[in-house]
Design a protein around this motif. Structure first.
Motif, short mmCIF file in Angstrom:
data_model
loop_
_atom_site.label_atom_id
_atom_site.label_comp_id
_atom_site.label_asym_id
_atom_site.label_seq_id
_atom_site.Cartn_x
_atom_site.Cartn_y
_atom_site.Cartn_z
N ALA A 16 0.84 -1.20 0.00
CA ALA A 16 0.00 0.00 0.00
C ALA A 16 0.87 1.25 0.00
N LEU A 17 1.91 1.25 0.81
CA LEU A 17 2.82 2.40 0.87
C LEU A 17 3.66 2.50 -0.41
N PHE A 18 4.03 1.35 -0.96
CA PHE A 18 4.81 1.35 -2.20
C PHE A 18 4.04 2.00 -3.34
N PHE A 19 2.78 1.59 -3.51
CA PHE A 19 1.97 2.16 -4.59
C PHE A 19 1.57 3.60 -4.28
N LEU A 20 1.47 3.93 -3.00
CA LEU A 20 1.28 5.33 -2.63
C LEU A 20 2.46 6.16 -3.11
N ALA A 21 3.67 5.66 -2.87
CA ALA A 21 4.87 6.36 -3.32
C ALA A 21 4.88 6.51 -4.84
N LEU A 22 4.45 5.45 -5.56
CA LEU A 22 4.38 5.53 -7.02
C LEU A 22 3.37 6.57 -7.46
N GLY A 32 4.17 9.86 -9.67
CA GLY A 32 3.50 10.21 -10.91
C GLY A 32 2.91 11.61 -10.88
N ALA A 33 2.29 11.96 -9.76
CA ALA A 33 1.69 13.29 -9.62
C ALA A 33 2.76 14.38 -9.62
N PHE A 34 3.87 14.11 -8.94
CA PHE A 34 4.96 15.09 -8.91
C PHE A 34 5.56 15.27 -10.30
N LEU A 35 5.70 14.16 -11.04
CA LEU A 35 6.22 14.25 -12.40
C LEU A 35 5.26 15.07 -13.28
N ALA A 36 3.95 14.86 -13.10
CA ALA A 36 2.96 15.65 -13.85
C ALA A 36 3.13 17.13 -13.56
N SER A 37 3.37 17.47 -12.30
CA SER A 37 3.54 18.89 -11.93
C SER A 37 4.83 19.45 -12.53
N LEU A 38 5.89 18.64 -12.59
CA LEU A 38 7.14 19.11 -13.18
C LEU A 38 6.96 19.38 -14.68
N LYS A 77 2.29 14.76 -19.47
CA LYS A 77 1.59 15.17 -18.24
C LYS A 77 0.35 14.32 -18.02
N GLU A 78 -0.42 14.10 -19.08
CA GLU A 78 -1.65 13.33 -18.94
C GLU A 78 -1.36 11.88 -18.53
N PHE A 79 -0.34 11.28 -19.12
CA PHE A 79 -0.02 9.90 -18.76
C PHE A 79 0.58 9.80 -17.37
N ALA A 80 1.28 10.84 -16.94
CA ALA A 80 1.77 10.86 -15.57
C ALA A 80 0.60 10.91 -14.59
N GLY A 81 -0.43 11.68 -14.95
CA GLY A 81 -1.63 11.74 -14.12
C GLY A 81 -2.37 10.41 -14.09
N LEU A 82 -2.42 9.73 -15.24
CA LEU A 82 -3.06 8.41 -15.30
C LEU A 82 -2.29 7.41 -14.45
N PHE A 83 -0.98 7.46 -14.51
CA PHE A 83 -0.15 6.57 -13.70
C PHE A 83 -0.41 6.83 -12.21
N TRP A 116 0.99 20.37 -5.26
CA TRP A 116 1.55 20.37 -6.60
C TRP A 116 0.58 20.89 -7.66
N GLY A 117 -0.66 21.14 -7.28
CA GLY A 117 -1.62 21.72 -8.21
C GLY A 117 -2.07 20.81 -9.32
N VAL A 118 -1.94 19.48 -9.13
CA VAL A 118 -2.38 18.53 -10.16
C VAL A 118 -3.45 17.61 -9.56
N GLU A 119 -4.05 16.80 -10.42
CA GLU A 119 -5.14 15.93 -9.99
C GLU A 119 -4.90 14.49 -10.44
N LEU A 120 -5.62 13.58 -9.79
CA LEU A 120 -5.62 12.18 -10.20
C LEU A 120 -6.62 12.06 -11.35
N ARG A 121 -6.12 12.22 -12.57
CA ARG A 121 -7.01 12.30 -13.72
C ARG A 121 -6.28 11.90 -14.98
N PHE A 122 -7.07 11.67 -16.04
CA PHE A 122 -6.54 11.47 -17.37
C PHE A 122 -7.53 12.07 -18.37
N LEU A 123 -7.23 13.25 -18.89
CA LEU A 123 -8.03 13.95 -19.89
C LEU A 123 -9.38 14.45 -19.37
#
Length: 600
Positions: free
Chosen positions: A11-17, A21-27, A285-291, A443-450
């Motif tokens: 659970a923590l491992f996938f939380l970190a992933l 992903g969200a941080f990468l989307a923000s970058l 960015k979109e695929f990072a959000g999907l991930f 980070w100003g991003v969301e758990l989303r894809f498109l």
């Protein structure tokens, strides 16, 4: 104990992933430090707040102001969607971009959507002009669909604008300065193709010819610029190989916007911010959000796996029965009936939702316009499925205890079974909500894809949750619970994973098969340049936005089927899956659907 600890670790491992992903989307959204991206809120003339995302190139300062653009999303969407059709790519090339949440959309929910005030689009334009790092003499507007129409309206109110880009919008008129129309070759909504087809034939349409300054005897040339940019008379109709939603996510749409605003607002100059128009990163960015979204959901399931080993929650588990309630032949028959029912029910009852639907006008506590159409379809489907289930059960001898409807544990009442399942579903949702809130806040991003998916909710949207959850819960109890897990329970496989995958694939066929057929019926003729299916048979009211929405609804149904089966296989009871999937769907619906004009 060892397996429990391992589940927590996963659970923590996938939380970190997910966070990665969200941080990468923000970058990516910040172009790795070249753009300052902030969420802003400002008071409007209606004395209500409007929320927006501001993209400021680092090079834009009070000493070196830059050209600026107002970005307007379409109906049923929000400010995040603008990153796919211009906001991100234009900001990377030296434009200040303000992407607003229209009233009734996203986080601007203290006023509903309304044509009367363009859902607040003009408020965004006025705010844009107050920013000290904006060149007030170089202002433009762009938008998709309804946002494209609002871009035209705002431009007409503000003659200080220098350029406009309407994506999947109308042809415009001579009041606009330097207008670019981005047209989809497979546009499925009649209003954006002059209610004619094929789109290629628009080169002879009177309104299109007039809009670019040609006579009715001329022929419009795609991807050709008419007029003069210096006096604002420039006109261009760019043809993009895509549908209505396809225009919103097409690389060519971004390229056309980049070149158009570079020529009209930057005089074609390519300074230190310039990047080749073909070098685009919005998809990353979109695929990072999907991930991030996928990893968050897996993390929640790992957490559920750990909690189900706790004594309190392990009481709501039993071994999944190996029995099947019906034969394979009957299963196939029931699946076919459900597919046919979906084909009939979806187009008919979803029409009760939308800009002119009667539900919100009669029931003001249900203000989600298209959301009401979806809910009505689900409720009607649930009632019909429940009637079939009751009639079938009268002739069946199966035990509802064994199949997980009632408790099969002498030390646990059915009430306790249901209440503990609900509590676990709430804990899992809280886990996801915490992740969504964290990545949005920091980070100003969301758990989303498109499309708007798992968003933190405003107070106005939170107030709607229970109202919409109850009918959605009814549907999921009947369909995911009684139908999928009992009446149409499938044969157990050799392993958990093989069973999960087989069940999900087969369930997806009859749960979403009718929707897939509808999509194919509508879009295959469209892609063949014959016309959208429902338009061809003279029933365009059943096409348009509702067929377009299937691209969002079908994947959701498949994912919900997967989650529901996972929960059933883990617990042997229907309730965790029913509660968790119904809460997730309600969250998506309430968080992303437009709050409509019937509240005006």
């Amino acid at each position: 104990m060892k397996n429990t600890k391992l589940s927590y670790i996963f659970a923590l491992f996938f939380l970190a992933l997910s966070l990665t992903g969200a941080f990468l989307a923000s970058l990516i959204e910040r172009d790795f430090g070249r753009i300052d991206v902030t969420t802003v809120s400002f008071m409007t003339v209606e004395n209500k707040p409007m929320v927006a995302k501001l993209y400021r190139p680092i090079s834009a300062t009070a000493e070196t102001p830059k050209p600026a653009l107002l970005a307007l999303h379409g109906y049923q969407s929000d400010k995040e969607a603008t990153s796919t059709f211009g906001a991100l790519e234009l900001a990377k090339r030296g434009f200040v971009v303000l992407a607003i949440d229209h009233f009734g959309h996203g986080y601007s929910t203290q006023l509903p959507a309304a044509n009367k005030n363009m859902s607040g689009a003009n408020n965004g334009y006025q705010y844009l002009k107050t920013l000290p790092f904006v060149d007030k003499d170089k202002l433009g507007i762009f938008g998709h669909s309804t946002g494209g129409l609002n871009a035209i309206r705002v431009a007409k109110l503000n003659p200080d604008h220098k350029a406009v880009n309407g994506l999947s919008s109308s042809a415009g008129d001579n009041e606009l300065h330097n207008y670019l129309l981005t047209q989809g070759l497979y546009e499925e909504i009649g209003g954006y193709r002059e209610k004619s087809f094929p789109v290629k034939a628009l080169i002879h349409h009177e309104s299109r010819l007039t809009a670019v300054g040609l006579s009715t005897n001329d022929t419009l040339q795609w991807d050709h610029t008419y007029g003069n940019r210096e006096d604002g008379s420039a006109r261009r109709v760019a043809l993009v190989d895509g549908s209505h939603l396809g225009v919103m996510i097409a690389k060519q749409s971004n390229k056309e916007a980049i070149l158009w605003f570079n020529q009209t607002l930057q005089n074609g100059l390519q300074d230190q911010d310039w990047i080749n128009p073909d070098e685009q990163t919005y998809w990353y960015k979109e695929f990072a959000g999907l991930f991030a979204l996928f990893a968050a959901l897996v993390s929640a399931l790992c957490l559920a796996n750990a909690l189900l080993k706790n004594a309190y929650f392990s009481a709501i588990t039993q071994t999944v029965t190996h029995k099947m309630a019906i034969s394979k032949t009957t299963w196939k028959l029931f699946a076919l009936v459900n597919i046919v029912a979906t084909i009939i029910l979806y187009p008919i009852f979803t029409q009760w939702g939308g800009a002119n639907e009667p539900i919100a006008s009669v029931l003001p506590f249900m203000p989600l316009e298209m959301g009401n159409g979806i809910v009505l379809w689900l409720v009607v489907s649930a009632v019909i499925n429940l009637l079939f289930f009751v009639l079938w059960k009268k002739g069946s001898t199966i035990s509802l205890r064994e199949f997980g409807v009632f408790t099969n544990n002498s030390s646990l009442t059915t009430f306790n079974l249901i209440s503990r399942s609900l509590l676990l579903a709430i804990l899992l949702t809280a886990w996801l909500y915490a992740i969504a809130s964290f990545v949005h806040t920091y980070w100003g991003v969301e758990l989303r894809f498109l499309w708007p998916l798992l968003k933190p909710l405003t107070a106005e949207r939170m107030d709607l949750f229970l109202v919409y959850w109850l009918p959605i819960l009814f549907f999921f109890f009947v369909f995911n619970g009684l139908i999928i897990s009992v009446q149409m329970k499938q044969k157990n496989g050799k392993s958990f994973t093989s069973t999960l995958l087989t069940w999900t694939i087969k369930t997806s066929i009859f749960a979403a098969g009718g929707l897939v057929i509808l999509w194919l019926f509508h879009f295959i003729p469209n892609f063949m340049q014959i016309g959208p299916g429902f338009d061809v048979i003279g029933l365009p009211q059943f096409g348009g936005r509702w067929m377009m929405m299937l691209a969002v609804i079908i994947p959701q149904f498949i994912i919900f089927s997967l989650i529901n089966h996972w929960c059933y296989l883990k617990t042997g009871y229907i309730y965790l899956g029913v509660f968790f999937t119904s809460i997730l769907m309600t969250w998506i619906l309430v968080g992303g659907q437009v709050i409509g004009r019937f509240l005006v």
